[in-house]
Design an enzyme around this catalytic site. Structure first.
Site, short mmCIF file in Angstrom:
data_model
loop_
_atom_site.label_atom_id
_atom_site.label_comp_id
_atom_site.label_asym_id
_atom_site.label_seq_id
_atom_site.Cartn_x
_atom_site.Cartn_y
_atom_site.Cartn_z
CG ASP A 387 14.06 -5.19 -1.87
OD1 ASP A 387 14.68 -6.45 -1.57
OD2 ASP A 387 13.28 -4.77 -1.15
P1 NAP Z 1 16.97 -1.90 -0.52
O1 NAP Z 1 15.97 -3.08 -1.04
O2 NAP Z 1 16.12 -1.20 0.83
O3 NAP Z 1 18.15 -2.55 0.07
C1 NAP Z 1 19.24 -1.74 0.84
C2 NAP Z 1 20.57 -2.30 1.14
O4 NAP Z 1 21.47 -1.38 1.59
C3 NAP Z 1 20.47 -3.33 2.27
O5 NAP Z 1 20.48 -4.41 1.86
C4 NAP Z 1 21.45 -2.84 3.09
O6 NAP Z 1 22.23 -4.05 3.59
C5 NAP Z 1 22.40 -1.82 2.39
N1 NAP Z 1 22.81 -0.68 3.05
C6 NAP Z 1 22.13 -0.10 4.09
N2 NAP Z 1 22.78 1.10 4.57
C7 NAP Z 1 23.96 0.91 3.92
C8 NAP Z 1 25.30 1.63 4.35
N3 NAP Z 1 25.31 2.65 4.99
N4 NAP Z 1 26.24 1.33 3.61
C9 NAP Z 1 26.29 0.06 2.70
N5 NAP Z 1 25.09 -0.48 2.51
C10 NAP Z 1 24.03 -0.15 3.22
O7 NAP Z 1 17.28 -1.05 -1.48
P2 NAP Z 1 16.89 -0.70 -2.98
O8 NAP Z 1 17.62 -2.02 -3.66
O9 NAP Z 1 17.27 0.59 -3.29
O10 NAP Z 1 15.28 -1.30 -3.02
C11 NAP Z 1 14.52 -0.06 -2.78
C12 NAP Z 1 13.15 -0.84 -2.12
O11 NAP Z 1 12.44 0.21 -1.59
C13 NAP Z 1 12.40 -1.60 -3.15
O12 NAP Z 1 12.00 -2.77 -2.45
C14 NAP Z 1 11.24 -0.66 -3.50
O13 NAP Z 1 10.22 -1.44 -3.86
C15 NAP Z 1 11.23 -0.08 -2.18
N6 NAP Z 1 10.24 1.30 -2.57
C16 NAP Z 1 11.07 2.14 -3.18
C17 NAP Z 1 10.24 3.34 -3.31
C18 NAP Z 1 10.88 4.49 -4.31
O14 NAP Z 1 9.94 5.38 -4.67
N7 NAP Z 1 12.05 4.52 -4.58
C19 NAP Z 1 8.93 3.77 -3.02
C20 NAP Z 1 8.40 2.56 -2.32
C21 NAP Z 1 9.03 1.42 -1.86
P3 NAP Z 1 23.16 -3.90 4.91
O15 NAP Z 1 22.39 -3.51 6.30
O16 NAP Z 1 23.90 -5.26 5.11
O17 NAP Z 1 24.08 -2.82 4.73
#
Ligand code: NAP
Length: 460
Positions: A387
Site C-alpha cells: 500500500d
Molecule cells: P501491506 O500493504 O500490508 O503489504 C505487505 C506486503 O508484504 C503484501 O503485499 C505481501 O505480499 C508482502 N509479504 C508478506 N509477507 C511477506 C514475506 N514473508 N516476504 C515477502 N513479502 C511478504 O504493507 P505496507 O506497504 O507496509 O503498508 C502498511 C499498511 O498498514 C498500510 O495500508 C497502512 O495504512 C496500514 N496501517 C499501518 C499502521 C502503522 O502504524 N504502521 C497502522 C494502521 C494501518 P505477498 O502476500 O504476495 O507476499
C-alpha cells in the site's frame, strides 16, 4: 508537611520532569533510547515515592503485586517478538485500564455516598474510561493475535446501537454524580463501559488496530489522570495527562499518514467488503526477474533505495537487508532506506526493526526526504511493502486510498519488488506498480531472497 510527605512530593516532581524530558527524547531516533531510560527512571522514582506514603499500613500485598508484575513484564520484554509488539501493547493497555477501573471501584466501595461531587465525578471518569480501555484493548489483542477474525465484525444499526450505549453510560454517570449513594448507578455504569469497549472495537479491522491502540492508550492515560484527581495524587495527574495527550496526538498523526479521518477509522469498518469499494487498480502481467539479474543490477548501481513494509517485518528480514546493504556499500554503491510513516503495522515499526539490525539512522529517510531522490535512484527495492508504494493513491482520486502519501518508487529508474506471490496489501487493493514496465518481481520470502542476493552480490 512531614519529611516523608516532602520526600514523596519531591520524587513525584522529579519523576514528572523526567517523564516530560523522556517524551521529548522519544521524538528523535538519536535521543529515543536516552528518553526511554529517563522515563523509566522517572517511573522508578514515582514508585519509590509512593512506597514512602504514610497511609501504607502493610507492604505484603504490594510486594506480591510488584513481584508478579515485574515477572510478567520481564518475560514479555524478553520473549515477545517484535512482530507481536502491537498485541503486546494492547495487553499492557488492558491491564492499565483494569488497574485504573479497580482503583475506582475500591474507592467507591470504601467511601461510597460520603464521596463529594468532585470525587464521584473523578471516579466516574476513571471507571468509565478504564472499563472501555480494558475490554476494548482485550478485543484489539484478540484480533491482532488472530484469536478473533481480523476483519471488521459488522451488523446493521451498529453505529446507532454503540452511540445509544455510550449515551446511556453518560446519562447514568450524570445520575451517579447527582446521587453518589446509588450504588446501582455505579455498577450499571461499570457494566455499560465494559460492554461498550467490546462493541466499539469489534467493527474495526485488525490493520487499523494500531490507531485504536493509540486511542485506547490515550483513554488509559485519561483514566489514570482521573485516578490522580480521585486520590489527590499529583504524579498520576501529570503522567496520565501526558499519556492521554500523546496517545491522542499519535492516533491523529497515524490517521493523517493514511489520509483517513479518526471517525473513518472508528466507524468506517475499513477493510470490510463494502467499505473497500470496487477495486480500481488495473490487472496485468507481472514481469518476473531472476535472482542473478537482480544481483547484477544492484551490484552495478550507483544509488539503491530500500523501501521496507509489513512483509519485511513478517519475514524478519531486517538483518538480511543490512547484510545486502553492507556488500553493496563495499562496492561503492550509495544505499538509503525510504521509510513511510505507516509502513508495517505500528508507528515506527520499520525504524525499530532496522535499528535492531544496526542500520545507521543517517541512512533512514522519511517520505518527504526520499521522494525527491527517486528520479536519480538506479534501483528501488521494495521489501514486502504494498500500500505504501501504491501509485493508485496518487493517480486515482476514486481509489479507497486516494490521497494517502506514498513513496514514489515508480519514479526510480528501475524497481524490484520482493514478495511471495500475488498477495495484496492491508487495503485489499490491487497495486498497478507491479504491472509497470519499470518493475520486476522477485518472488519468495523476503528474508530468503535478500540472503541469496547478498551471497550473489558478494561473489560478483
Ligand atoms: P501491506 O500493504 O500490508 O503489504 C505487505 C506486503 O508484504 C503484501 O503485499 C505481501 O505480499 C508482502 N509479504 C508478506 N509477507 C511477506 C514475506 N514473508 N516476504 C515477502 N513479502 C511478504 O504493507 P505496507 O506497504 O507496509 O503498508 C502498511 C499498511 O498498514 C498500510 O495500508 C497502512 O495504512 C496500514 N496501517 C499501518 C499502521 C502503522 O502504524 N504502521 C497502522 C494502521 C494501518 P505477498 O502476500 O504476495 O507476499
Amino acid at each position: 508537611m512531614s519529611a516523608q510527605t516532602l520526600l514523596t512530593e519531591l520524587s513525584y516532581f522529579i519523576a514528572s520532569i523526567l517523564f516530560i524530558l523522556g517524551l521529548r527524547g522519544l521524538s528523535h531516533p538519536d535521543t529515543a533510547r536516552r528518553g526511554m531510560f529517563m522515563a523509566e527512571f522517572g517511573m522508578l522514582l514515582a514508585v519509590i515515592g509512593t512506597l514512602l506514603h504514610r497511609d501504607i499500613v502493610s507492604y505484603e500485598w504490594i510486594i506480591v503485586g510488584l513481584l508478579a508484575g515485574s515477572t510478567i513484564g520481564v518475560a514479555m520484554g524478553l520473549w515477545v517478538p517484535m512482530t507481536a509488539m502491537p498485541q503486546r501493547t494492547a495487553l499492557s493497555h488492558a491491564f492499565g485500564g483494569l488497574a485504573a477501573a479497580l482503583v475506582g471501584v475500591s474507592e467507591f466501595l470504601r467511601h461510597g455516598e460520603h464521596l463529594g461531587t468532585f470525587k464521584v465525578t473523578a471516579l466516574g471518569f476513571e471507571v468509565l474510561l478504564g472499563g472501555i480501555t480494558f475490554t476494548g484493548s482485550l478485543v484489539a489483542f484478540a484480533k491482532l493475535q488472530e484469536l478473533l477474525k481480523g476483519q471488521p465484525i459488522t451488523y446493521k444499526g451498529q453505529n446507532v446501537l454503540n452511540f445509544l450505549l455510550f449515551a446511556s453510560a453518560v446519562v447514568i454517570f450524570i445520575a451517579l454524580v447527582l446521587n453518589p449513594g446509588h450504588t446501582v448507578f455505579f455498577y450499571a455504569m461499570c457494566a455499560l463501559a465494559l460492554l461498550f469497549g467490546v462493541l466499539l472495537v469489534l467493527p474495526i479491522g485488525a490493520a487499523d488496530m494500531p490507531v485504536v491502540i493509540a486511542l485506547l492508550n490515550s483513554y488509559a492515560g485519561l483514566a489514570s489522570a482521573a485516578t490522580g484527581f480521585a486520590l489527590g495524587n499529583n504524579v498520576l495527574i501529570i503522567a496520565g495527562t501526558l499519556d492521554g495527550g500523546s496517545g491522542f496526538i499519535l492516533s491523529i498523526l497515524m490517521c493523517k499518514a493514511m489520509n483517513r479521518s479518526i471517525t473513518n477509522v472508528l466507524f468506517g469498518a475499513f477493510g470490510s467488503a463494502s467499505a473497500a469499494g470496487p477495486e480500481t487498480g488495473e490487472e496485468g502481467v507481472m514481469r518476473e526477474v531472476s535472482l542473478e539479474d537482480v544481483a547484477t543490477q544492484l551490484a552495478y548501481a550507483r544509488k539503491v533505495v530500500f523501501v521496507p513494509g509489513y512483509g519485511m517485518a513478517t519475514a524478519q528480514a531486517q538483518n538480511a537487508v543490512r547484510e545486502l546493504a553492507t556488500h553493496l556499500e563495499s562496492r561503492g554503491v550509495e544505499v538509503k532506506y525510504g521509510i513511510h510513516p505507516v509502513a508495517g503495522r505500528m508507528p515506527g515499526h520499520m525504524n525499530v526493526l532496522l535499528a535492531e539490525a544496526n542500520v545507521p539512522y543517517s541512512q533512514l529517510y522519511e517520505l518527504e526526504q526520499i521522494n525527491p531522490e527517486m528520479p536519480t535512484t538506479d534501483v528501488a527495492v521494495v521489501i514486502g511493502a504494498n500500500d505504501v508504494v501504491n501509485p493508485e493513491a496518487r493517480d486515482n482520486p476514486k481509489s479507497a486510498i486516494a490521497g494517502m502519501p506514498i513513496i514514489e518508487v515508480d519514479r526510480a529508474k528501475s524497481v524490484i519488488v520482493l514478495k511471495r506471490g500475488r498477495g495484496k496489501g492491508f487495503s485489499g487493493l490491487e497495486n498497478p506498480l507491479f504491472f509497470k514496465p519499470v518493475t520486476g518481481l522477485l518472488f519468495g520470502d523476503a528474508k530468503t531472497s535478500l540472503a541469496r542476493l547478498a551471497a550473489a552480490v558478494s561473489e560478483l
